[in-house]
Structure formats: C-alpha cells, structure tokens
Scaffold this motif. Structure first.
Motif, short mmCIF file in Angstrom:
data_model
loop_
_atom_site.label_atom_id
_atom_site.label_comp_id
_atom_site.label_asym_id
_atom_site.label_seq_id
_atom_site.Cartn_x
_atom_site.Cartn_y
_atom_site.Cartn_z
N PHE A 57 -6.11 -1.95 -14.18
CA PHE A 57 -4.40 -2.25 -12.29
C PHE A 57 -4.97 -3.61 -11.66
O PHE A 57 -5.99 -4.07 -11.99
N SER A 58 -3.81 -4.67 -12.12
CA SER A 58 -3.68 -6.31 -11.88
C SER A 58 -3.17 -5.94 -11.89
O SER A 58 -1.79 -5.74 -11.46
N ILE A 59 -2.63 -7.47 -10.77
CA ILE A 59 -1.55 -8.34 -9.87
C ILE A 59 -1.54 -9.60 -10.16
O ILE A 59 -2.88 -10.21 -9.73
N GLU A 60 -0.80 -10.81 -9.99
CA GLU A 60 -0.31 -11.99 -9.38
C GLU A 60 -0.56 -11.97 -7.97
O GLU A 60 0.13 -11.50 -7.29
N SER A 111 0.87 -0.92 -0.57
CA SER A 111 0.01 -0.13 -0.10
C SER A 111 0.45 0.98 0.07
O SER A 111 0.16 2.68 -1.32
N PHE A 112 1.89 1.29 0.85
CA PHE A 112 2.40 2.57 0.06
C PHE A 112 3.05 2.39 -0.67
O PHE A 112 3.40 4.13 -0.76
N TYR A 119 -7.69 -4.04 -3.64
CA TYR A 119 -8.94 -3.23 -4.15
C TYR A 119 -9.06 -1.52 -4.05
O TYR A 119 -9.55 -0.69 -4.65
N ASN A 120 -8.96 -1.17 -3.10
CA ASN A 120 -9.13 0.17 -2.63
C ASN A 120 -8.38 0.91 -2.99
O ASN A 120 -8.31 2.26 -2.98
N ARG A 121 -6.47 0.55 -4.11
CA ARG A 121 -6.08 1.93 -4.65
C ARG A 121 -6.45 1.64 -6.36
O ARG A 121 -5.90 1.83 -7.09
#
Length: 454
Positions: A141-144, A123-124, A159-161
C-alpha cells in the motif's frame, strides 16, 4: 556524447504496450473489455490478487513542469466528499464482476495531490474500500505526498490502515528552479516529513527527483543529490523531465527549449546522480529508480519479480490493475481502458451507474508477445526466447532495427536473447522502440506525441 545526439529522439516511456497514443480506439468495445476484465478476474489466483490505483486529481496550485492529469482548486469542501463518494460508487460497480470477495495485493493512491484531501476524509474512504476486500499476505500500500501539505496526521492515518510506503515529490532543491516550476519547498520541510514518516514506521520512503527541468544545471542538481543523500530515503525515483507543451498545455508552454538543459548536460546530470548514489550503496533499478538493499524494490529486482505498469515500477505483480477516478487506466492484461478525463462527465456516468470508461485497446496475440519482451527489457534490461515460434515472423525485423545499437555497444545479441549493456542502459527506451509495431508503423518525425528519450 555523439550517442546522445544520435539516439535522443522522441519515444515512449513504456508504462504500457501498446502506448496510449497508439491504442486502436475505433475497434474498442466496452462489452468486449468487460469480458476481458472477467477473464482476468477468473485467472487472478489467490496468490496473485489484484491491484488498485486511485487517482485523486486535485491540487491547490499548478506546478508548471507537471505532466499529470489534475484539477486546480482550493475549494476543499466542494470537491473532497463528492469525489470520494463517486469513487466508492465506481468501485461498487467493479465489485459486481467478482464472484467472490476480491483479494487486494496492491493499492496506490496518486494524483494530483492525494494529501490535498483531509486525513479524516482519506481515512473514511480507505475504511470503506478495505471493508469490501480481503487483504493479501504482505500487501503493498503506497501513497504520493506533497512535502508542504503532508501532515503527521495524514501519515499516521494511512499507516494505521496498512500503508508502509510513501513517495514525496521533491523534484529539485535549487530555489531558482523551484520558483520557475512553481514548486517551492525547503530542504527543512522535506527533512521534517521524512523524519516523521520514519518515526511513524514507514518502511519505504521514496523521494522523487526530476532532472532536465527548466533552468537546471549540473552543479545545482548535484547539490540536490547531495541533500537527498543526507536524508537517505529507502528509494529514489530519478525521472527525466518530459517537455511536451503541445500536450500538457498552460504550464509547460511558459518554457522554451532555450530554458532547458542541453541533452548532453541532461545526461550528465543522470550519470552524476547515478555515480553518487551507487558510491554510497544504492542499487540502480530499471530505467530510473535507485533503492537500498533493505527496500522491497531492490529485493524484487534481485528475484526477477519486479513489474512495470501505469503506476511505474512495482515490487509485486498482478495480472489485473483497476484504476478508479478521472483519467485512471484499467489493465486487464488482455485489454486496456481509460476513464474520462472530464470531471463532470465522470460524475454523470457514475450517477447513472455506468463505468466511466471512454476509450481503450484490445491486445492482439502479437501485442501480448511484444508487450512481454518490452516489459522484460524495461525491468531487467534483457529478454530471451527459447524458440521463435509465433515470434519468428517479427524477431528478424527487430534484430535488423537493433543492429546499429549492437555496433555502438549498447546491446549484446545472441541467437535467442538481447542484453542491454551498462553503456546502453540510458538508451533502454530506444531499444524497446525496435519492438514497437505501432511506433514503427505510424510514427512520423514531425509527430508531437512523446518526450525525448534522453
């Protein structure tokens, strides 16, 4: 199956053209690359924006099938914060090339294991990164995520970002195969993180599966597809295992060719999975993806806006893709560049305020033409040219190379187009190889560079 024997040769996956092994690194100059970077920045209009790929290379253990660039460690506190600060310094260097605040259209975080990093550190990092950009309308925006270490907090923070898509590396549900590839996770664990992602609000959940793994067989993989169908992910990536122990080292060297399914059985796995997925409403996308109609990848495929680059298939296209972190690749369309794979060298260059690029390739006008047609084939299974123009000197030689595939019913040719048939789709890499100047000029049958196409 005689076609499998005939066309099962080593060949690229074409996430780029030219492919990395054939980059002309001797002629590559960082100064010229920076000029191409600035040119691409200037040409990236408001509607298009830029893409960012962030490579987080750390994993707690080695999955022995894996072909990704990674660092194995369990010393989280020693590596997470220093690496994040190095990434932010690297991005600050790139920001100096922009005349105005860049518009971010696409952000993908890959690995390694991105969820190796603690939620508060992710998050930082994301907050710091997003504070320097303008976010485009309808960003991607996606992540593995690893099912075993992706927590509810991880997914909620992301999700909040703005993250709406997450990919879980499942590979296979067979316990024996999982043990052999050192990637053990139960169906219940995958179900749990999938359910949590839906509860949080993710609109695109992808499950990555791999066929052709050591000790896999058709029955076992069919069971894995059945379990996947029970969870109904929005998107499925069905990758062919790339057995390249001469490149990927320790992990894959533990397997011999005898441990792998035969090319015939491997194709049967792919075709069986396709049959099962299409039957329940998934749509085949590109070379190795399946998506439900509600997923953005299907919508982009329908609108001919699907794109392919080093991040794989994407539902949005940008001219400029900047990669941050060790081994990451930067695509300015006119040039490719790759960061050092050595973590200590990466830190050293960043500390000096230097971009950690160590090699690359400047695309010629002919490279750009060939790249366009290979991209069309990989994304839409067809390509065309309204007039030969500058393509006239090479199209005839390409058509000659494709004649055998035409006779085998894999493609259809007209005066100005090539269309890959349903029968030919498993051989799309072979079709693209006919367009590949570097492969045809420099490849030798005994070269150990690429995995087999089937």
């Amino acid at each position: 199956m005689s076609l499998v024997k005939k066309y099962n040769v080593a060949g690229p996956r074409y996430t780029s053209y030219p492919t990395v092994p054939y980059w002309d690194t001797e002629k590559f100059r960082v100064k010229a690359w920076k000029k191409s970077l600035i040119k691409s920045i200037d040409e990236s209009n408001e509607e298009q924006g830029i893409s960012l790929y962030i490579h987080l290379p750390f994993c707690e253990q080695m999955c022995t099938f894996c072909g990704c660039h990674k660092h194995i460690t369990q010393r989280h506190d020693d590596v997470e914060t220093p690496y994040i600060h190095a990434l932010l310094k690297e991005w600050k260097i790139y920001l100096s090339f922009f005349k105005e605040t860049p518009q971010l259209k696409e952000l993908h975080i890959g690995g390694g294991t991105p969820t190796f990093f603690a939620p508060e550190r992710l998050s930082f990092f994301i907050d710091q990164l997003l504070s320097t950009v303008r976010i485009a309308d309808k960003p991607s925006f996606s992540i593995e995520g690893h099912p075993n270490n992706t927590s509810y907090e991880h997914m909620e923070v992301l999700y909040n970002r703005g993250f709406k898509r997450i990919s879980f590396g499942v590979q296979d549900y067979d316990e024996y195969v999982q043990q052999k590839i050192n990637r053990v996770q139960s169906f219940e664990e995958v179900k749990s993180v999938t359910d949590d992602a839906r509860k949080i609000g993710y609109t695109s959940i992808c499950h990555d599966l791999v066929y052709g793994l050591p000790f896999q067989n058709l029955d076992g993989f069919t069971d894995s597809i059945k379990k996947t169908i029970l969870l109904k992910p929005d998107r499925i990536a069905l990758y062919s295992y790339a057995h390249v122990p001469w490149i990927k080292g320790l992990g894959q060297r533990g397997f011999s060719e005898e441990d792998l399914p035969s090319p015939k059985e491997k194709l049967m796995m792919s075709e069986k999975a396709k049959e099962m997925l299409l039957e329940i409403g998934y749509h085949s996308i590109g070379m190795d993806h399946y998506a439900q109609e509600t997923d953005s990848l299907y919508k982009s495929y329908q609108s001919n806006s699907i794109h392919r680059n080093f991040m794989g298939y994407n539902s949005s296209k940008t001219q400029l893709m900047i990669g941050l972190g060790v081994s990451s690749i930067i695509d300015s369309w006119y040039s490719f560049a790759q960061n050092t794979k050595n973590l200590n060298e990466y830190y050293s260059l960043i500390t000096k305020g230097e971009i950690p690029v160590v090699k690359g390739h400047h695309l010629s006008p002919e490279d750009l033409i060939r790249r366009k047609h290979i991209l069309n084939l990989m994304c839409q299974f067809e390509t065309s040219w309204s007039h030969k123009g500058s393509f006239s000197s090479i199209i005839n030689e390409i058509i000659v190379k494709l004649d055998e595939m035409r006779k085998d019913g894999l493609i259809k040719l007209t005066n100005n187009s090539i269309h890959i048939t349903a029968k030919g789709r498993p051989f799309v890499r072979n079709v693209c190889m006919a367009f590949d100047y570097y492969l045809n000029q420099f490849y030798k049958k005994n070269d150990k560079i690429f995995s087999k196409t089937i």
